[in-house]
Design an enzyme around this catalytic site. Structure first.
Site, mmCIF file in Angstrom:
data_model
loop_
_atom_site.group_PDB
_atom_site.id
_atom_site.type_symbol
_atom_site.label_atom_id
_atom_site.label_comp_id
_atom_site.label_asym_id
_atom_site.label_seq_id
_atom_site.Cartn_x
_atom_site.Cartn_y
_atom_site.Cartn_z
ATOM 1 N N ARG A 11 0.819 -1.221 0.000
ATOM 2 C CA ARG A 11 0.000 0.000 0.000
ATOM 3 C C ARG A 11 0.850 1.267 0.000
ATOM 4 O O ARG A 11 0.331 2.361 -0.136
ATOM 5 C CB ARG A 11 -0.930 -0.001 1.211
ATOM 6 C CG ARG A 11 -1.935 -1.151 1.139
ATOM 7 C CD ARG A 11 -2.930 -1.098 2.242
ATOM 8 N NE ARG A 11 -3.668 0.164 2.167
ATOM 9 C CZ ARG A 11 -4.601 0.518 3.010
ATOM 10 N NH1 ARG A 11 -4.922 -0.269 4.005
ATOM 11 N NH2 ARG A 11 -5.233 1.666 2.890
ATOM 12 N N CYS A 12 2.156 1.114 0.145
ATOM 13 C CA CYS A 12 3.070 2.257 0.213
ATOM 14 C C CYS A 12 3.683 2.521 -1.161
ATOM 15 O O CYS A 12 4.278 1.626 -1.754
ATOM 16 C CB CYS A 12 4.166 1.957 1.239
ATOM 17 S SG CYS A 12 5.526 3.138 1.239
ATOM 18 N N SER A 13 3.558 3.746 -1.647
ATOM 19 C CA SER A 13 4.077 4.058 -2.982
ATOM 20 C C SER A 13 5.594 3.913 -3.052
ATOM 21 O O SER A 13 6.128 3.408 -4.049
ATOM 22 C CB SER A 13 3.656 5.465 -3.411
ATOM 23 O OG SER A 13 4.224 6.444 -2.557
#
Length: 116
Positions: A11-13
């Site tokens: 979920r972390c870019s």
């Protein structure tokens, strides 16, 4: 060729960018989704040594949980901080990439090129 391990949060870019960079470098990658499989105290202690960091440096201080757990308390020991991160893995800065016993945080993602 030794494996490249990434402690990844999909979920972390920055974590996704770092994983894509590793894939582009033709690395043999082992993905550890650390929110589902948090590191043990021993594993996190080893990671900190590989990173050359103190536990407080690996904490995500902007997480609401950081404030809720009052982890800004300077009286907390390194062991207490490590245990808090293992119990609440979203407090761990990400992504962490390990290659040949060296580790680095992929912020910016290009930083991982230093250990490949």
């Amino acid at each position: 060729m030794s494996k490249t391990v990434i402690y990844h949060n999909p979920r972390c870019s920055k974590s996704r960018e770092t994983l894509a960079l590793l894939e582009g470098q033709q690395q043999d990658i082992e993905i550890v989704e650390y929110l589902q499989s948090p590191p043990s105290v021993t594993e996190l202690t080893t990671l900190l040594k590989q990173l050359g960091m103190q536990p407080r440096q690996l904490l995500r201080t902007k997480e609401a949980l950081y404030k809720e757990l009052q982890l800004n308390n300077d009286n907390l020991s390194d062991q207490q901080l490590i245990e808090a991160m293992c119990a609440n893995p979203k407090l761990i800065e990400r992504p962490i990439v390990i290659k040949n016993n060296q580790a680095i945080i992929g912020r910016p993602p290009e930083a991982v090129l230093d250990i490949l």
